[in-house]
Design an enzyme around this catalytic site. Structure first.
Site, PDB file in Angstrom:
ATOM      1  N   GLY A  71       0.826  -1.200   0.000  1.00 43.25           N
ATOM      2  CA  GLY A  71       0.000   0.000   0.000  1.00 43.25           C
ATOM      3  C   GLY A  71       0.854   1.241   0.000  1.00 43.25           C
ATOM      4  N   PRO A  72       0.192   2.398  -0.166  1.00 47.54           N
ATOM      5  CG  PRO A  72      -1.408   3.996  -0.682  1.00 47.54           C
ATOM      6  CD  PRO A  72      -1.247   2.586  -0.264  1.00 47.54           C
TER       7      PRO A  72
ATOM      8  N   GLY B 246      -0.151   2.628   7.522  1.00 47.45           N
ATOM      9  CA  GLY B 246      -0.211   1.836   8.758  1.00 47.45           C
ATOM     10  C   GLY B 246       0.217   0.393   8.598  1.00 47.45           C
ATOM     11  CE  LYS B 247       3.274  -0.129   3.397  1.00 50.10           C
ATOM     12  NZ  LYS B 247       2.746   1.254   3.300  1.00 50.10           N
ATOM     13  CB  THR B 248       5.174  -0.281  10.411  1.00 50.18           C
ATOM     14  OG1 THR B 248       5.802   0.026   9.173  1.00 50.18           O
ATOM     15  CG2 THR B 248       6.187  -0.722  11.413  1.00 50.18           C
TER      16      THR B 248
ATOM     17  CG  HIS C 157      -0.481  32.678  -9.811  1.00 50.63           C
ATOM     18  ND1 HIS C 157       0.302  32.378 -10.894  1.00 50.63           N
ATOM     19  CD2 HIS C 157      -0.745  31.481  -9.218  1.00 50.63           C
ATOM     20  CE1 HIS C 157       0.506  31.083 -10.959  1.00 50.63           C
ATOM     21  NE2 HIS C 157      -0.115  30.517  -9.936  1.00 50.63           N
ATOM     22  CD  GLU C 158      -1.992  31.265  -5.254  1.00 49.37           C
ATOM     23  OE1 GLU C 158      -2.861  30.366  -5.292  1.00 49.37           O
ATOM     24  OE2 GLU C 158      -0.787  31.053  -5.528  1.00 49.37           O
TER      25      GLU C 158
HETATM   26  P1  ATP Z   1       5.699   3.256   5.060  1.00 46.30           P
HETATM   27  O1  ATP Z   1       5.176   2.513   3.886  1.00 46.30           O
HETATM   28  O2  ATP Z   1       6.110   4.648   4.707  1.00 46.30           O
HETATM   29  O3  ATP Z   1       6.718   2.490   5.851  1.00 46.30           O
HETATM   30  P2  ATP Z   1       3.582   2.462   6.816  1.00 46.30           P
HETATM   31  O4  ATP Z   1       2.416   2.105   5.971  1.00 46.30           O
HETATM   32  O5  ATP Z   1       4.388   1.348   7.366  1.00 46.30           O
HETATM   33  O6  ATP Z   1       4.491   3.510   6.050  1.00 46.30           O
HETATM   34  P3  ATP Z   1       3.282   3.235   9.509  1.00 46.30           P
HETATM   35  O7  ATP Z   1       4.737   3.365   9.776  1.00 46.30           O
HETATM   36  O8  ATP Z   1       2.600   2.038  10.045  1.00 46.30           O
HETATM   37  O9  ATP Z   1       3.044   3.375   7.955  1.00 46.30           O
HETATM   38  O10 ATP Z   1       2.515   4.526  10.014  1.00 46.30           O
HETATM   39  C1  ATP Z   1       3.158   5.702  10.400  1.00 46.30           C
HETATM   40  C2  ATP Z   1       2.382   6.377  11.497  1.00 46.30           C
HETATM   41  O11 ATP Z   1       1.145   6.851  10.974  1.00 46.30           O
HETATM   42  C3  ATP Z   1       1.987   5.440  12.612  1.00 46.30           C
HETATM   43  O12 ATP Z   1       2.943   5.425  13.621  1.00 46.30           O
HETATM   44  C4  ATP Z   1       0.665   5.998  13.093  1.00 46.30           C
HETATM   45  O13 ATP Z   1       0.886   7.032  14.031  1.00 46.30           O
HETATM   46  C5  ATP Z   1       0.069   6.630  11.869  1.00 46.30           C
HETATM   47  N1  ATP Z   1      -0.907   5.752  11.198  1.00 46.30           N
HETATM   48  C6  ATP Z   1      -0.827   5.301   9.930  1.00 46.30           C
HETATM   49  N2  ATP Z   1      -1.906   4.571   9.622  1.00 46.30           N
HETATM   50  C7  ATP Z   1      -2.690   4.537  10.702  1.00 46.30           C
HETATM   51  C8  ATP Z   1      -3.938   3.941  11.011  1.00 46.30           C
HETATM   52  N3  ATP Z   1      -4.598   3.219  10.106  1.00 46.30           N
HETATM   53  N4  ATP Z   1      -4.464   4.119  12.236  1.00 46.30           N
HETATM   54  C9  ATP Z   1      -3.813   4.855  13.153  1.00 46.30           C
HETATM   55  N5  ATP Z   1      -2.614   5.458  12.934  1.00 46.30           N
HETATM   56  C10 ATP Z   1      -2.060   5.312  11.736  1.00 46.30           C
END
Ligand code: ATP
Length: 631
Positions: free
Chosen positions: A223-224, A228-230, A442-443
């Site tokens: 995902g982008p 929140g993957k981590t 411009h804006e």
């Molecule tokens: P990357 O791909 O850049 O590594 P990631 O998808 O792993 O990013 P995370 O590191 O999990 O993203 O998220 C970064 C921070 O954003 C988290 O520590 C949290 O504070 C917040 N965050 C992201 N997604 C969520 C979510 N779904 N719910 C709550 N907090 C979120």
């Protein structure tokens, strides 16, 4: 190296250095202080001043009789003292009664000593081996120190430094200690459902054995950035209550061949001992990149091969689940994605409106919120924001409230926080009146094209206060809903809004400025994608010309398409030009038709610096009414 061993190691080194200093630097130095010549020694011998003599290999040490030392002391005290300083030569005022002299080849020495009442003997020779080693080690010491620091830097300077080449850098945390549960993550309902199965397995692997079921060994979260993957991987470990091994793909990649592979082996060895557990490899694309794309990087290939081999080597259901995360699944090696390895892919997408509200709730839990705050309305105006963006907004809002010394975080703090995240902080340097005027037109151009083009995202606010992101002003549009599909006409409208600023400059000042370069870049990018990806050019037809790019990151292009003819490239360029030029003409026409509105909005902006959607609407309505009356 753990902390204890690390400091014990340093203590030992310090001890050895201290001994070396005492033995080889201080002792010879202090001895040299009572150094006498051989003739003085012989004189002391003849005068019967000596009590004992120790004869060493290279020097003789002797002790004077008690009275002799006292005589010397008296002699020193007789010297004149001025301001507490003893004048004369620099002989110590209270000399040591032990003297040292370099031993000469003196065949009569023993005879002389035997003929007196002096007690004499030999000194056991020094350990020759130690001397030899120190003779080699001491000169090398500076080299060893320099070598240690250089290599420590090379290997990342981590706590283990050079001594931890082959060790993985996975930090071990207990599952419970990650402290993250699904209730701490918002808007990832679907991913959560898929991960539940893994959690059940980790909690009780034997239950699955009974049925002979094979669970996925690897789960890939794609995902982008910032979705929140981590956090999801941590929550999976947290919910299952198992240890969580975290490592980033890039830390496997070293400049020394074979180190990455050794790290992978070590990581899996550690994990197997702690099973059931989760290994989480962030940025897995750093090692898992397709071997087709990696030219001549044997280190990366070794590391990937080791990872593949380790994943194969797992006995079924041995309780270790590998989770990986990436923004670029397209470039992963197919061998990594086949069943038995990362056979389950979970999409972690940008949150929906509901998801955004949940995330905002999570990140404002601890904040003293004003009761008037409506998180849903904030979620509404933030489509396209990731979880990380929303966490940032909540943090910025609380910072703003703290700066105001306020009791509560208000809706206005959130509005400003969104602006900060989108446009950057306000810069304090004022613009000159001419620049202000140009920026105001411009804006206003952007804002009015957006107002008059049906289906454009509504304008929220226009500002001509420069920001730290490098803008001299900005027009904030707030989409009213999440857009999953965008039509051709909507894309053309977006381009016209982007070119509205430049069109206004051309209309009012008869020339464009450099201020529109970013607008041109974005509009050209849309046009390029319309032509090469979305089949929106009549001449080029419904054909995809762009190479396979990244789904979650921008970066598609025709750059690598060697199979396209020169004519096709020329046609793509002319179609892009046509679309961008049309967009500018549309914008120009709208502004020319409503020039008095443009003048008034730009005038208000110049005096107030900021104008909001209601004020713009009021000006537009006023002019519409007077136009209707005139008709
Ligand atoms: P990357 O791909 O850049 O590594 P990631 O998808 O792993 O990013 P995370 O590191 O999990 O993203 O998220 C970064 C921070 O954003 C988290 O520590 C949290 O504070 C917040 N965050 C992201 N997604 C969520 C979510 N779904 N719910 C709550 N907090 C979120």
């Amino acid at each position: 190296m753990d902390k204890k061993k690390f400091s014990a190691g340093y203590f030992l080194i310090a001890l050895v250095l201290a001994w070396l200093f005492a033995e080889y630097i201080y002792k010879p130095y202090s001895e040299s202080k009572s150094e006498v010549t051989y003739s003085e020694f012989l004189k002391d011998l003849d005068d019967k001043n000596i009590d004992t003599v120790d004869i060493g290999d290279s020097r003789i040490t002797y002790k004077l009789k008690e009275g002799v030392a006292a005589n010397n002391e008296n002699e020193a005290e007789e010297r004149p003292i001025v301001d507490g300083v003893i004048l004369g030569n620099f002989k110590r005022a209270k000399p040591d009664n032990v003297k040292s002299v370099v031993r000469l080849q003196d065949p009569l020495l023993i005879e002389r000593l035997s003929g007196s009442d002096i007690k004499f003997g030999g000194v056991p020779p020094r350990n020759g081996l130690v001397d030899l080693i120190m003779g080699i080690l001491l000169p090398m010491l500076p080299l060893i120190i320099i070598w240690y620091f250089i290599f420590r830097g090379m290997s990342g300077g981590g706590p283990g430094g050079i001594f931890s080449f082959g060790r993985s850098r996975a930090r071990e945390l207990q599952g419970e200690m990650t402290g993250v549960l699904f209730k701490d993550i918002g808007g990832v309902g679907e991913a959560e459902v898929e991960l539940r199965e893994i959690i059940d397995f980790l909690k009780d692997p034997k239950r699955f054995d009974k049925f002979g079921a094979r669970l996925p060994r690897g789960v890939l979260l794609v995902g982008p950035p910032g979705t929140g993957k981590t956090l999801l991987a941590k929550a999976t470990a947290g919910e299952a209550g198992v240890p969580f091994f975290f490592i980033t793909g890039s830390s496997f990649v070293e400049m020394f061949v074979g180190v990455g592979a050794a790290r992978v082996r070590d990581l899996f060895d550690q994990a197997k001992k702690k099973a059931p557990c989760i290994i989480f490899v962030d940025e897995i694309d750093a090692i898992g990149q397709s071997r087709m794309n990696v030219i001549n990087n044997s280190e990366q290939e070794n590391t990937l091969n080791q990872l593949l081999a380790e994943m194969d080597g797992f006995a079924t259901n041995n309780g270790v689940v590998i989770m990986g995360a990436t923004n670029r699944p397209e470039i992963l090696d197919q061998a990594l994605l086949r069943p038995g390895r990362f056979d389950r892919q979970i999409q972690v997408v940008l949150p929906t409106e509901e998801g955004r509200e949940e995330i905002l709730k999570i990140h404002t839990r601890a904040l003293p919120l004003d009761p008037a705050i409506d998180l849903r309305s904030i979620a509404k105006v933030t489509p396209g924001f990731s979880g990380a963006d929303l966490a940032n907004i909540a943090n910025e809002a609380s910072l703003l409230a703290a700066r105001r010394n306020a009791e509560k975080v208000t809706m206005n703090d959130f509005d400003l926080a969104i602006e900060r995240v989108v446009a950057g902080l306000q810069r304090q340097t004022p613009l000159t009146p001419e620049v202000r005027k140009k920026v105001a037109f411009h804006e206003s151009g952007h804002a009015l094209v957006a107002c008059y083009l049906p289906g454009s995202d509504p304008v929220h606010k226009v500002s001509i206060i420069p920001t730290t992101k490098g803008a001299l002003g900005y027009t904030m549009q707030m989409p009213t809903e999440d857009q999953y599909l965008v039509s051709e006409s909507e894309l053309k409208n977006r381009m016209a809004v982007m070119l509205g600023g430049r069109a206004a400059e051309l209309l009012i000042f008869n020339e464009a400025s450099t201020g529109a370069s970013n607008d041109l870049e974005r509009a050209t990018e849309i046009a390029r994608r319309m032509v090469t990806e979305f089949g929106m050019s009549e001449i080029l037809g419904p054909v995809k010309y762009a190479s396979n790019g990244f789904k979650y990151l921008s970066g598609n292009s025709t750059e690598n398409r060697e199979d396209l003819g020169t004519n096709t490239f020329d046609t793509i360029d002319s179609e892009i030009k046509k679309l961008v030029t049309q967009a500018q003409e549309n914008a120009f026409k709208i502004l020319r038709d409503h020039e008095p509105v443009l003048q008034e909005v730009a005038g208000v902006l110049q005096s107030k610096e900021v104008i909001n959607s209601e004020e713009i609407e009021a000006i537009v309505k006023k002019h519409n009414a007077s136009e209707n009356e005139a008709e």
